[in-house]
Design a protein around this motif. Structure first.
Motif, PDB file in Angstrom:
ATOM      1  N   ASP A  99     -52.615 -26.365  17.113  1.00 20.84           N
ATOM      2  CA  ASP A  99     -51.546 -25.459  16.692  1.00 20.84           C
ATOM      3  C   ASP A  99     -52.115 -24.597  15.568  1.00 20.84           C
ATOM      4  OD1 ASP A  99     -49.370 -24.210  15.571  1.00 20.84           O
ATOM      5  OD2 ASP A  99     -48.180 -26.038  15.297  1.00 20.84           O
ATOM      6  N   VAL A 100     -52.227 -23.304  15.797  1.00 24.87           N
ATOM      7  CA  VAL A 100     -52.864 -22.454  14.776  1.00 24.87           C
ATOM      8  C   VAL A 100     -52.083 -22.439  13.462  1.00 24.87           C
ATOM      9  CG1 VAL A 100     -54.070 -20.941  16.417  1.00 24.87           C
ATOM     10  CG2 VAL A 100     -51.791 -20.283  15.580  1.00 24.87           C
ATOM     11  N   ASN A 103     -55.577 -14.529  19.170  1.00 30.44           N
ATOM     12  CA  ASN A 103     -54.615 -14.035  20.167  1.00 30.44           C
ATOM     13  C   ASN A 103     -53.296 -14.803  20.158  1.00 30.44           C
ATOM     14  OD1 ASN A 103     -53.777 -12.877  22.969  1.00 30.44           O
ATOM     15  ND2 ASN A 103     -53.791 -15.102  23.233  1.00 30.44           N
ATOM     16  N   ILE A 138     -52.284 -12.861  27.884  1.00 34.71           N
ATOM     17  CA  ILE A 138     -53.374 -11.992  27.419  1.00 34.71           C
ATOM     18  C   ILE A 138     -54.609 -12.829  27.073  1.00 34.71           C
ATOM     19  CG2 ILE A 138     -54.056 -10.464  25.530  1.00 34.71           C
ATOM     20  CD1 ILE A 138     -51.108  -9.433  25.507  1.00 34.71           C
ATOM     21  N   LYS A 169     -46.716  -8.857  12.455  1.00 33.71           N
ATOM     22  CA  LYS A 169     -47.735  -7.997  13.060  1.00 33.71           C
ATOM     23  C   LYS A 169     -48.158  -6.883  12.084  1.00 33.71           C
ATOM     24  CE  LYS A 169     -48.215 -10.096  17.037  1.00 33.71           C
ATOM     25  NZ  LYS A 169     -49.488 -10.750  17.387  1.00 33.71           N
ATOM     26  N   GLY A 182     -49.480  -2.671  24.038  1.00 34.26           N
ATOM     27  CA  GLY A 182     -48.106  -2.169  24.115  1.00 34.26           C
ATOM     28  C   GLY A 182     -47.255  -3.209  24.811  1.00 34.26           C
ATOM     29  N   TYR A 232     -41.070 -10.891  13.842  1.00 35.97           N
ATOM     30  CA  TYR A 232     -42.262 -10.587  14.646  1.00 35.97           C
ATOM     31  C   TYR A 232     -42.925  -9.307  14.118  1.00 35.97           C
ATOM     32  CZ  TYR A 232     -45.060  -9.734  18.906  1.00 35.97           C
ATOM     33  OH  TYR A 232     -46.090  -9.516  19.803  1.00 35.97           O
ATOM     34  N   ILE A 275     -46.912  -5.586  27.773  1.00 35.21           N
ATOM     35  CA  ILE A 275     -47.828  -6.213  28.725  1.00 35.21           C
ATOM     36  C   ILE A 275     -47.057  -7.291  29.498  1.00 35.21           C
ATOM     37  CG2 ILE A 275     -50.052  -7.405  28.975  1.00 35.21           C
ATOM     38  CD1 ILE A 275     -50.350  -4.714  27.470  1.00 35.21           C
ATOM     39  N   THR A 307     -46.420 -10.531  30.699  1.00 30.30           N
ATOM     40  CA  THR A 307     -46.797 -11.941  30.479  1.00 30.30           C
ATOM     41  C   THR A 307     -45.503 -12.755  30.377  1.00 30.30           C
ATOM     42  OG1 THR A 307     -46.680 -11.881  28.067  1.00 30.30           O
ATOM     43  CG2 THR A 307     -48.786 -11.225  29.051  1.00 30.30           C
ATOM     44  N   SER A 336     -54.897 -19.948  26.987  1.00 31.23           N
ATOM     45  CA  SER A 336     -54.471 -20.639  28.201  1.00 31.23           C
ATOM     46  C   SER A 336     -53.576 -19.798  29.102  1.00 31.23           C
ATOM     47  CB  SER A 336     -53.733 -21.923  27.813  1.00 31.23           C
ATOM     48  OG  SER A 336     -52.699 -21.633  26.892  1.00 31.23           O
ATOM     49  N   ARG A 337     -52.856 -18.855  28.509  1.00 30.20           N
ATOM     50  CA  ARG A 337     -51.888 -18.077  29.303  1.00 30.20           C
ATOM     51  C   ARG A 337     -51.958 -16.603  28.896  1.00 30.20           C
ATOM     52  NH1 ARG A 337     -46.679 -18.854  28.221  1.00 30.20           N
ATOM     53  NH2 ARG A 337     -46.877 -20.173  26.370  1.00 30.20           N
ATOM     54  N   ASN A 397     -51.662 -24.734  22.642  1.00 30.09           N
ATOM     55  CA  ASN A 397     -50.871 -25.580  21.747  1.00 30.09           C
ATOM     56  C   ASN A 397     -50.147 -26.671  22.506  1.00 30.09           C
ATOM     57  OD1 ASN A 397     -49.581 -26.617  19.506  1.00 30.09           O
ATOM     58  ND2 ASN A 397     -47.922 -25.116  19.580  1.00 30.09           N
ATOM     59  N   ARG A 398     -49.249 -26.284  23.429  1.00 28.95           N
ATOM     60  CA  ARG A 398     -48.385 -27.281  24.087  1.00 28.95           C
ATOM     61  C   ARG A 398     -48.692 -27.488  25.555  1.00 28.95           C
ATOM     62  NH1 ARG A 398     -44.027 -24.897  20.881  1.00 28.95           N
ATOM     63  NH2 ARG A 398     -43.533 -26.363  19.193  1.00 28.95           N
ATOM     64  N   ASN A 399     -49.082 -26.400  26.231  1.00 30.75           N
ATOM     65  CA  ASN A 399     -49.133 -26.428  27.693  1.00 30.75           C
ATOM     66  C   ASN A 399     -50.548 -26.746  28.189  1.00 30.75           C
ATOM     67  OD1 ASN A 399     -48.972 -25.881  30.434  1.00 30.75           O
ATOM     68  ND2 ASN A 399     -47.613 -24.119  30.174  1.00 30.75           N
TER      69      ASN A 399
END
Ligand code: NAP
Length: 260
Positions: free
Chosen positions: A64-65, A91, A18, A168, A195, A164, A197, A199, A15-16, A38-40
């Motif tokens: 929600d993943v 993603n 990337i 990853k 790298g 995080y 980005i 957003t 939705s947003r 999920n939320r938006n």
């Protein structure tokens, strides 16, 4: 045989940012796209409208993943709508809600980030590939693919968001494991490593990265844009890497190069 039908992609967090660029790029190329959010909901609807205005076909699906029931609904509703899944783009992801030094990281933040960024994609992939294998064996699809949107944080230490980085790094092994396990079914598994980005995720630290780019952080001296990542995903989706699996495509302006 439904081989002549348009291929179907699920883009988590489509939705947003990337994910949105990936969803729109696939839509433009004739893929039918499930835009997960999920939320938006507003953002998801806006993305779907843009996709449809450009002649694309798709639908939005809330899930929600990190939630097992939601993951099942996402897969089932895709199959109900379109009867096939040719591509899963893992993603959706989150940064810790608060950047905290490694010595102050909480177990709650660790669990939340790991659930969204690693456990969720791992088990969503497991669900999807079971369906893909059955579809391949029934002759309904061929050469389906998984693309994980990872990060330079898979190998770069940032001590204010260790959870995080750990999530990853784990995703890197997830790519290798599924690539190894699924090659016999003709399912390719790939990873793109963005790298820095521009957003919503990076908007709060824009000043910091503006300065780093000006100081020569990357050989290509600019912010990445979501479309840079989408082009790499499109190359994978459209089968331009047929003799590769487990491959990592760095989309980072050269950040990963060691330089003297
Ligand atoms: P973003 O702008 O914050 O967008 C995140 C997207 O993920 C939104 O669509 C959001 O949907 C969705 N999402 C978040 N949590 C979710 C959940 N639990 N279940 C389902 N969807 C969820 O992020 P981005 O910058 O585009 O990042 C996308 C991916 O690229 C992430 O995996 C991120 O780690 C990775 N990445 C980003 C950068 C960067 O510099 N931006 C660099 C390297 C890697 P809602 O709005 O509905 O919550």
């Amino acid at each position: 045989m439904i081989e002549n039908e348009k291929k179907v992609a699920i883009v988590t967090g489509g939705s947003r940012g990337i994910g949105k660029a990936i969803a729109l790029a696939l839509g433009e190329r004739g893929w039918r796209v499930i835009v997960n959010y999920n939320r938006n909901r507003d953002a998801a609807e806006e993305t779907l409208n843009t996709l449809q205005e450009a002649g694309g076909v798709g639908a939005i699906v809330q899930a929600d993943v990190a939630n097992e029931d939601d993951r099942m609904c996402l897969v089932e509703s895709t199959l109900e709508a379109y009867g096939r899944i040719d591509l899963l783009v893992n993603n959706a992801g989150m940064a810790p809600r608060q950047r905290r030094d490694l010595l102050e990281m909480t177990a709650e933040s660790y669990d939340e980030v790991m659930a969204v960024n690693l456990k969720g994609p791992f088990f969503l992939t497991q669900l999807v590939v079971r369906k893909m294998i059955a579809l391949v064996q029934a002759g309904k699809i061929s050469a389906p693919k998984i693309v994980n949107v990872n990060s330079i944080s898979a190998y770069t230490s940032s001590t204010a968001r260790g959870e995080y980085c750990i999530s990853k790094a784990g995703m890197g092994m997830m790519t290798a494991l599924y690539a190894d396990r699924l090659a016999e079914y003709g399912i390719g598994v790939y990873e793109v490593r963005p790298g820095i980005i521009a957003t919503d995720m990076t908007s709060a630290v824009k000043g910091k990265y503006d300065l780093l780019f000006a100081q020569g952080l990357t050989p290509i001296a600019r912010w990445g844009v979501p479309e840079d990542v989408a082009k790499a995903v499109l190359a994978i989706a459209e089968d331009y890497l047929p003799y590769s699996t487990g491959e990592i495509i760095n989309v980072d302006g050269g950040f990963h190069l060691r330089r003297l």
